[in-house]
Structures are given as structure tokens and as C-alpha cells.
Design a protein around this motif. Structure first.
Motif, short mmCIF file in Angstrom:
data_model
loop_
_atom_site.label_atom_id
_atom_site.label_comp_id
_atom_site.label_asym_id
_atom_site.label_seq_id
_atom_site.Cartn_x
_atom_site.Cartn_y
_atom_site.Cartn_z
N LEU A 1 -43.59 2.41 27.16
CA LEU A 1 -44.69 3.36 27.31
C LEU A 1 -44.67 4.40 26.19
CD1 LEU A 1 -44.95 4.19 31.13
CD2 LEU A 1 -46.34 2.62 29.77
N ASP A 2 -45.83 4.77 25.74
CA ASP A 2 -46.01 5.83 24.75
C ASP A 2 -45.65 7.18 25.39
OD1 ASP A 2 -48.50 7.90 23.80
OD2 ASP A 2 -47.31 6.97 22.23
N ILE A 3 -45.11 8.09 24.59
CA ILE A 3 -44.68 9.38 25.13
C ILE A 3 -45.82 10.14 25.78
CG2 ILE A 3 -45.03 10.59 22.93
CD1 ILE A 3 -42.21 11.27 25.47
N LEU A 4 -47.05 10.00 25.27
CA LEU A 4 -48.18 10.72 25.88
C LEU A 4 -48.52 10.14 27.25
CD1 LEU A 4 -50.47 11.29 22.77
CD2 LEU A 4 -48.72 12.79 23.75
N ASP A 5 -48.34 8.84 27.41
CA ASP A 5 -48.54 8.23 28.74
C ASP A 5 -47.49 8.76 29.71
OD1 ASP A 5 -50.70 6.71 27.90
OD2 ASP A 5 -49.45 5.02 27.32
N ILE A 6 -46.27 8.90 29.21
CA ILE A 6 -45.19 9.40 30.06
C ILE A 6 -45.46 10.85 30.46
CG2 ILE A 6 -42.73 10.06 30.05
CD1 ILE A 6 -42.22 7.54 28.35
N LEU A 7 -45.91 11.66 29.52
CA LEU A 7 -46.18 13.07 29.84
C LEU A 7 -47.37 13.22 30.78
CD1 LEU A 7 -45.51 14.81 26.39
CD2 LEU A 7 -44.05 14.74 28.42
N THR A 8 -48.29 12.28 30.71
CA THR A 8 -49.41 12.29 31.68
C THR A 8 -48.88 12.06 33.09
OG1 THR A 8 -50.97 11.49 30.00
CG2 THR A 8 -51.61 11.22 32.31
N LYS A 9 -47.92 11.14 33.23
CA LYS A 9 -47.31 10.91 34.54
C LYS A 9 -46.54 12.15 35.01
CE LYS A 9 -46.72 5.88 34.27
NZ LYS A 9 -47.29 5.57 35.60
N VAL A 10 -45.87 12.83 34.07
CA VAL A 10 -45.16 14.06 34.41
C VAL A 10 -46.15 15.11 34.91
CG1 VAL A 10 -43.80 15.98 33.49
CG2 VAL A 10 -43.27 13.63 32.80
N ASN A 11 -47.28 15.25 34.23
CA ASN A 11 -48.32 16.19 34.67
C ASN A 11 -48.75 15.90 36.10
OD1 ASN A 11 -48.29 17.43 32.21
ND2 ASN A 11 -50.39 16.94 31.64
N ALA A 12 -48.97 14.60 36.36
CA ALA A 12 -49.45 14.21 37.70
C ALA A 12 -48.41 14.55 38.76
CB ALA A 12 -49.77 12.72 37.71
N GLU A 13 -47.15 14.27 38.49
CA GLU A 13 -46.10 14.54 39.47
C GLU A 13 -45.91 16.04 39.73
OE1 GLU A 13 -43.05 10.73 39.01
OE2 GLU A 13 -42.35 12.76 38.62
N VAL A 14 -45.78 16.80 38.65
CA VAL A 14 -45.51 18.23 38.80
C VAL A 14 -46.69 18.95 39.46
CG1 VAL A 14 -45.00 20.38 37.56
CG2 VAL A 14 -43.88 18.25 36.88
N SER A 15 -47.90 18.52 39.13
CA SER A 15 -49.08 19.19 39.70
C SER A 15 -49.20 18.99 41.20
CB SER A 15 -50.35 18.69 39.01
OG SER A 15 -50.57 17.31 39.31
N GLN A 16 -48.50 17.97 41.74
CA GLN A 16 -48.54 17.72 43.18
C GLN A 16 -47.56 18.61 43.95
OE1 GLN A 16 -50.70 15.48 44.77
NE2 GLN A 16 -51.60 15.54 42.72
N LYS A 17 -46.62 19.21 43.23
CA LYS A 17 -45.62 20.05 43.91
C LYS A 17 -46.21 21.42 44.23
CE LYS A 17 -41.55 17.83 41.90
NZ LYS A 17 -40.97 17.41 43.21
N ILE A 18 -45.63 22.08 45.22
CA ILE A 18 -46.13 23.39 45.60
C ILE A 18 -44.98 24.24 46.16
CG2 ILE A 18 -46.75 22.66 47.94
CD1 ILE A 18 -49.19 24.56 47.70
#
Length: 470
Positions: A428-445
Motif C-alpha cells: 500500500l502507498d503511504i497516502l492510502d495508509i494515512l487515509t486509513k489512519v484518519n478513518a480510525e482516529v476520527s472514530q475515537k472519542i
């Protein structure tokens, strides 16, 4: 003359108005809170030395500042070749072109026009903030504080200038055009090695004989590159020396992040260097050491910084600010030739302001986690150079807090390491990986305060960047 004698002689020649100009040009390097302590030129020089912007064997930054305020006489006294200095400024300026633009505009607005400037802004800035003795530089600073002026936010300024003097609008538009050009072209570095290295990259592809100049960065050296991890935990010195930093707590849980980064990038074939509890000056020195290393046989450079922070800055353990842009700029093509054309990757775990992000509650954290969450902030600025091959992964968007669990580490770094370990073996390209990181972290509260977090990657990459395991 001795270095100190030179500085003393220059300070005697700088008047209060010129000192104000010098301070304004340095706002991206010296935050406003720090500038409030500067009441004379010698103090200004002292802080430049603290920031490692002024050294006995390197007066370039000082010369650049004197050039912008048109003190050519002082440059002559420093035995400066003006033509050579102008060439250096074009290729490796340390003062942002945005600051230079605003300073030049401030020099072209007459006093009677300044009154009109203030009058037009009254619908955006309270009258009490537009005092009679305010200069245009003061007004620019107030506009920046209120979020109506910035490198990519020049609309309000153009509207006002359109009424005052349309030639000023043309200067702003010229700056905007040149900024776009700088963002899409590489800084030329006229050194034979760089030309050879770029030729080699252009003919090395995923398949034999394939030319992939615009497809992927070469990533097959062993070790792949250095991975520098700066892990700041103990802020006792800051609390003792700066009463206003009494809430700058030790960063419990950061060692979990440092260990996760170490293990992850070791698996990705990087040579790991971990530095613990660094002051602001030490951080600058650390980056300078890696700037001066020979990266010729390596494909990439990674730097991870775990600390407290504020907008555009991170804190040393002494409570001194370090501008993120200063740190990344050490590795621009002109400053670090052996990394020219190669990706420079920075991951920053720190708050970028004091505001808590709100959001809908998607799930409820456990009571234990609720009590164990902390934020990485105490209480301005593009952070990467205007040239290619940089990636900056920020734990949070500008102006907002980021969260750290005192035993499990930070939301951002833990998600980053998890997704690198999962995504890199799959190519996976690093930008694809960081997109997944964005999705995961944004779900936390943060259930206690309903706070959320959204990471933000910024990049000027020209090609696909991946870290294959094999």
C-alpha cells in the motif's frame, strides 16, 4: 572584528522601527509570545542564537534579514557580496516569502491610506483593537490572530487593498502565482551527484527496463534510511523555569509510542536512532547532525517527534518552542544535498492548538480510558518547505488537541504503526495508509469531554511512496 563585536556594532545601527520589522520577518521562527520579551536588538540576536538561526560561522539568516529591510550599508560592513547574497536568497531563503510580501506591503502604504485600511477592517476587527498608533504590521498580526490572514488566506487583504491601492493587489497576486509555481517545481541543485542520482531513479522501475520517473520512489537500499525518534516525556525543567507552563505535564504513555515506532520502522528496514527528553536547542542540533550525514546510499529519511505542541510548533523539554517548518527545512534539497529527490517523512505527535474538536458520539470509551486520556498541549504557518518530496503526518489538524492514553499511547501513533505493519507488506502507498489512519482516529472519542481528533497529512510528494518488506 570578533563575532560579538560585530553584533554589538550592528545593534547600535538598528532603530526601533527596523527592529519591529526584523521581528515580524521572523514570526515563523520566533512565536509572538517569545517576541514579547524582545525589547532591543541584542536581545533579538540572543534569541536568534537560541534558535540556532545565528552562529559565529553562519551569518546568512542575519544577512537575509538586513537585505529585506534594505540595510545594505550594514551588509557592506559585513563584507557581503550583494549579488551572491541575492542568489543564495533565491535558492535557500529562510524567511518565508509570505512574510516578505506583508513587510513590503507595509512599506508601501502611506499614513493617510493606513487610516482607510483601519476603517475598512472595522467590520472584521473591533474598533478597540485598531488603535490610532497601530502600524500596518500590527494590523497584519491582529488579522492573523483572528484567522482572516494567512499564507493561503489572502482574500480579505486583497479586498482591502483593492480599495486602497490596486497596485498592491497586483503584488499579492504575483506572490500567489509564484507560490503555486514553487509548489510544483523542484528546487534546482547544481551538483553532479544529484544529477546522477536523479538519472538513476528515473531508470529504476517496478519492472526491468521500465522508466517510472513519475511513478514510485526507489526503495531498495538496506538500511533504507535513518528513522530518528525524538521522545519528550519529562517536562519538569519547563515547569520549574516557566511558571506559565505549570500545566505542561510529563507525557505518560509516550514510551509506548516510541517503542511501537522503533519496532515498526525496524521491520521496514530503517536504522533506528532514539533520543530522549530533548530541549529546543538540542532538537535543532539533533536535526543538524542528520542534515550533515551522507544519505547517498539511502533512499529515505524518517523523523518522528513525540512532544507537547501548539500551532506550527513543538516544545522542547525546557518549554521553548521549535517551529516545525524549521525542522523540516533542514532537509530541503539545498540544505541536505544527499537527500535531494528522495522522500523526507515527518510524523509529529503533538497538539496544534488548544481547541477541542467536537463530533457525534459513535461509541463510548471505558471509564478507565476516560480517566486516562491526556492532551499533548500546554495551553503559525505552513510546516513543510515549498518544494517536492516532503510528507508531514500531523496527529491533528491545526488549532486542535490530540489525545494520549497514559498506558496505551496516543491514538495517532498507535494507529499509524498498526496500519504500517498491515499495509506495507501488501504494497500500500503511504497516502492510502494515512487515509486509513484518519478513518480510525476520527472514530475515537474522549467520552468525558466529547472530544475527537482528526489527523492531517501534508505533502509535496511527486511519486508513489511505499515501504515494501522484502
Amino acid at each position: 572584528m570578533d563575532f560579538r563585536e560585530i553584533l554589538c556594532k550592528i545593534s547600535e545601527e538598528i532603530d526601533r522601527e527596523e527592529l519591529t520589522a526584523l521581528k515580524f520577518l521572523c514570526l515563523d521562527h520566533i512565536p509572538m509570545r517569545k517576541q514579547e520579551l524582545i525589547n532591543d536588538t541584542l536581545k533579538f540576536f540572543e534569541i536568534l542564537e537560541e534558535k540556532v538561526l545565528l552562529k559565529k560561522n553562519n551569518l546568512f539568516f542575519l544577512k537575509e534579514l538586513l537585505y529585506y529591510i534594505c540595510r545594505i550599508d550594514l551588509l557592506t560592513n559585513l563584507n557581503t557580496n550583494i549579488t551572491e547574497l541575492e542568489h543564495q536568497i533565491r535558492t535557500k531563503a529562510q524567511v518565508s516569502s509570505y512574510r516578505v510580501l506583508l513587510f513590503n506591503l507595509s512599506q508601501e502604504v502611506a499614513k493617510f491610506e493606513l487610516k482607510s485600511f483601519k476603517f475598512i477592517l472595522r467590520n472584521k476587527i473591533p474598533k478597540c483593537k485598531l488603535e490610532d498608533n497601530m502600524t500596518l504590521i500590527d494590523i497584519f498580526i491582529e488579522m492573523e490572530k483572528r484567522g482572516i490572514l494567512g499564507e493561503e488566506n489572502l482574500g480579505t487583504l486583497k479586498e482591502v487593498c483593492d480599495v486602497i491601492d490596486k497596485t498592491l493587489v497586483k503584488k499579492i497576486e504575483d506572490y500567489e502565482s509564484s507560490r503555486v509555481e514553487r509548489s510544483i517545481e523542484r528546487v534546482p541543485v547544481e551538483i553532479q551527484y544529484v544529477e546522477e542520482m536523479m538519472t538513476e531513479q528515473a531508470t529504476t522501475g517496478d519492472f526491468p527496463g521500465e522508466k517510472v520517473q513519475d511513478k514510485a520512489y526507489k526503495m531498495n537500499s538496506r538500511p533504507r534510511g535513518y528513522c530518528l525518534i525524538i521522545n519528550n516525556n519529562d517536562f519538569q525543567r519547563a515547569r520549574e523555569e516557566k511558571p506559565e507552563y505549570k500545566k505542561l505535564n510529563d507525557r505518560k504513555g509516550t514510551d509506548v509510542d516510541a517503542e511501537a515506532l522503533k519496532n515498526t520502522f525496524k521491520e521496514l528496514h530503517f536504522e533506528i536512532v532514539t533520543l530522549q527528553d530533548r530541549t529546543a536547542k538540542q532538537i535543532h542540533q539533533d536535526l543538524q547532525i542528520f542534515q550533515n550525514k551522507n544519505h547517498k546510499e539511502r533512499d529515505c529519511f524518517v523523523c518522528c517527534i513525540l512532544s507537547h505542541g501548539d500551532k506550527g510548533t513543538i516544545y522542547g523539554t525546557d518549554g521553548q518552542e521549535v517551529a516545525i517548518r524549521d525542522l523540516t527545512s533542514y532537509f530541503s534539497s539545498s540544505n541536505c544535498v544527499s537527500l535531494a529527490g528522495k522522500p523526507k517523512v515527518f510524523f509529529i505527535q503533538a497538539c496544534q492548538g488548544r481547541t477541542m474538536q467536537g463530533g457525534l458520539t459513535l461509541y463510548t470509551d471505558s471509564e478507565q480510558e476516560r480517566e486516562s486520556l491526556e492532551v499533548d498541549t500546554l495551553l503559525q504557518n505552513e510546516c513543510i518547505p515549498d518544494e517536492a518530496d516532503f510528507l508531514l503526518g500531523m496527529a491533528t489538524v491545526e488549532n486542535y488537541l490530540s489525545y494520549r492514553h497514559v498506558t496505551d499511547g496516543t491514538w495517532y501513533i498507535q494507529s499509524l504503526c498498526k496500519n504500517l505493519k498491515e499495509g506495507c507488506p501488501r504494497g500500500l502507498d503511504i497516502l492510502d495508509i494515512l487515509t486509513k489512519v484518519n478513518a480510525e482516529v476520527s472514530q475515537k472519542i474522549d467520552s468525558k469531554n466529547k472530544g475527537k481528533q482528526m489527523p492531517q497529512p501534508k505533502y509535496t510528494l511527486r511519486k508513489k511512496l511505499s515501504f515494501p518488506i522484502n
